[in-house]
Write an enzyme that holds these catalytic residues in place. Structure first.
Site, PDB file in Angstrom:
ATOM      1  N   CYS A 107      -6.690  -4.089   5.038  1.00  0.00           N
ATOM      2  CA  CYS A 107      -5.319  -4.432   4.659  1.00  0.00           C
ATOM      3  C   CYS A 107      -5.164  -5.947   4.464  1.00  0.00           C
ATOM      4  O   CYS A 107      -5.713  -6.501   3.532  1.00  0.00           O
ATOM      5  CB  CYS A 107      -4.339  -3.862   5.691  1.00  0.00           C
ATOM      6  SG  CYS A 107      -2.645  -3.737   5.069  1.00  0.00           S
TER       7      CYS A 107
ATOM      8  N   HIS B 273      -5.868   1.745   6.550  1.00  0.00           N
ATOM      9  CA  HIS B 273      -5.918   1.748   8.014  1.00  0.00           C
ATOM     10  C   HIS B 273      -6.531   3.073   8.469  1.00  0.00           C
ATOM     11  O   HIS B 273      -6.377   4.104   7.819  1.00  0.00           O
ATOM     12  CB  HIS B 273      -4.519   1.611   8.596  1.00  0.00           C
ATOM     13  CG  HIS B 273      -3.887   0.286   8.353  1.00  0.00           C
ATOM     14  ND1 HIS B 273      -4.330  -0.874   8.947  1.00  0.00           N
ATOM     15  CD2 HIS B 273      -2.834  -0.070   7.560  1.00  0.00           C
ATOM     16  CE1 HIS B 273      -3.580  -1.886   8.548  1.00  0.00           C
ATOM     17  NE2 HIS B 273      -2.664  -1.429   7.705  1.00  0.00           N
TER      18      HIS B 273
END
Length: 493
Positions: A339, A435
């Site tokens: 991310c 994630h």
């Protein structure tokens, strides 16, 4: 077959922060599931950088996602209708019903937002859960004795009053001062709220519990409220934590004879639960560090997510960490970004709308041939994917504000909808928005193989491990809490 008997909701509040409310809540979620009920968690307002994406494509605090997992149900944004995600020491992004509605300072949030509107929204969310699940296991925030904030309360005793929930006060005896904190907390409450406190739970007790018997009686005499349990401190039950304070216990350094994995400790790090699977592997020494020397010594370097990517990138350069990450990649070590970490490892980050601050453009670490543009819209989604050239089905989730374009190289993952994610320069150097990517065995296998490390450490089923931990936690709480009394207050008129 689920038990049809309707129970009152149960509320857990604390004498302070970090007394164990979230974990105790998860324990009761699993206990009610084991006893044939269909429970669900609820926390009206949460503050955390560790969030999760629901199947609806909405965002909620990680603690409520964990509690939902303990309940054996999918998580919903209604379980945490108001989420505050700090973007700096004074500002936070406000997420309402799973979607961001803007950034505010603490002063703006507490003094200028419409508290009645927020509370009404929270109660609408609670009602949707109460119509579907039984019972609702609720959690307050911080301390309930912050008298200066009572008129702004939308998450503690006001929720208890609104829902008629019997309320259990949790105190952490490990930090000391348990008598003053419990007695003072209860005495400060207005009478209507005090009547809702049906029990006291003493948490994190070390040593011989029988030695606290006199203390239990003293507390009951002082407060007029029964002590329903004294829960021993434990370190052998592992439940995902939401509060980043736990990272203070995970700082470390390299260890001989193990696979050393360094997570770069960012100032605005988010979703540190991305690394829980690696942390549980017996052959892996995973540690968090902001020390360039400890980063340089690691076999694998992980750059985590961030709530303020540009600020953290500037911090990495200032601390000498950027150089350490680049040198690790040049030395042929495994360097991977997730991310915000993926964005940081790219060539450039642009913020034309000043989503994160006044800096509109900044060069990245230059490790990945990608350019990121931050956007006002947040992508929040669960997704299935295939990793690299592997055919196995994997799962993860995205929570980010920004789009990243490949300038060269190849995508890392193939998503279920036919699109792609991430960038792979080599098996030792890649980044992804996903994630939970490391919770997939195939991904860890590929990392270990690429870095020529012992792959036996990946023989670990994290989902099975988590289920076992929920059951262990439930057994631990059952053994030290008067569950008959808890059920009695949830059934009384």
């Amino acid at each position: 077959m689920k038990n049809k008997e309707k129970l009152k909701p149960l509320m857990f509040v604390g004498t302070g922060s970090d007394v164990g409310k979230s974990v105790i809540n998860a324990a009761f979620c699993r206990i009610f599931l084991q006893d044939g009920y269909h429970p669900a968690p609820f926390k009206a307002q949460n503050m955390s950088l560790n969030s999760y994406a629901s199947a609806e494509g909405l965002e909620l605090g990680r603690a409520q996602a964990v509690q939902a997992e303990a309940c054996g149900i999918p998580c919903l944004s209604a379980m945490n209708p108001i989420l505050l995600k700090p973007t700096s020491q004074r500002k936070a992004q406000v997420v309402l019903n799973g979607k961001p509605v803007g950034d505010q300072t603490a002063r703006e949030y507490f003094l200028k937002t419409d508290r009645e509107f927020l509370f009404a929204e929270a109660m609408k969310a609670w009602k949707t859960l109460d119509d579907r699940y039984n019972p609702i296991v609720m959690e307050g925030a911080g301390s309930i004795s912050e008298v200066n904030l009572w008129d702004k309360d939308i998450t503690n005793m006001r929720v208890s009053l609104e829902t008629g929930a019997p309320t259990i006060l949790i105190a952490d005896i490990d930090r000391g001062g348990v008598f003053g904190s419990v007695y003072g907390t209860i005495q400060l409450l207005p009478e209507a709220e005090r009547r809702l406190i049906k029990g006291i739970l003493i948490n994190k007790f070390r040593g011989d519990i029988s030695l606290f018997e006199e203390g239990r009686k003293t507390l009951e005499e002082l407060t007029g409220v029964p002590v329903i349990g004294v829960v021993p401190y434990f370190s052998d039950i592992h439940i995902e934590q939401e509060d980043s304070v736990v990272i203070d216990y995970k700082r470390g350094h390299v260890k001989d004879g193990q696979v050393n994995v360094a997570v770069v400790l960012l100032r605005h790090m988010s979703n540190f639960t991305d690394f829980n699977t690696l942390e549980r592997m017996p052959d892996v020494n995973l540690y968090y560090s902001a020390n360039p020397e400890e980063i340089a010594k690691a076999d694998i370097v992980l750059v985590p997510g961030s709530k303020n990517t540009i600020s953290d990138l500037m911090y990495l350069r200032k601390q000498g960490l950027a150089k350490a990450i680049i040198q690790a990649a040049e030395a042929g070590k495994g360097v991977y970004g997730i991310c915000g970490g993926y964005q940081i490892m790219g060539q450039e980050i642009h913020d034309p709308n000043q989503v994160e601050g006044e800096v509109e453009s900044i060069p990245g670490l230059g490790l990945l041939p990608v350019i990121t543009t931050l956007t006002k819209e947040k992508r929040t989604v669960q997704t299935a994917f295939q990793f690299a050239d592997r055919d196995e089905a994997c799962s993860g989730y995205e929570i980010h504000m920004g789009t990243t374009e490949l300038q060269d190289g190849q995508p890392l993952c193939r998503l279920r909808d036919g699109s792609s994610d991430g960038c792979m320069v080599s098996p030792k150097l890649w980044g992804t928005y996903l994630h939970g990517v490391l919770d997939n065995k195939v991904v860890v296998e590929e990392i270990m193989k690429a870095c020529q490390l012992e792959a036996k450490a990946v023989a670990f089923d994290y989902n099975e491990f988590k289920e076992t931990q929920y059951d262990k936690l439930a057994d631990h709480i059952r053994g030290h809490v008067d569950m008959d009394y808890v059920y009695s207050v949830m059934k009384e008129d």
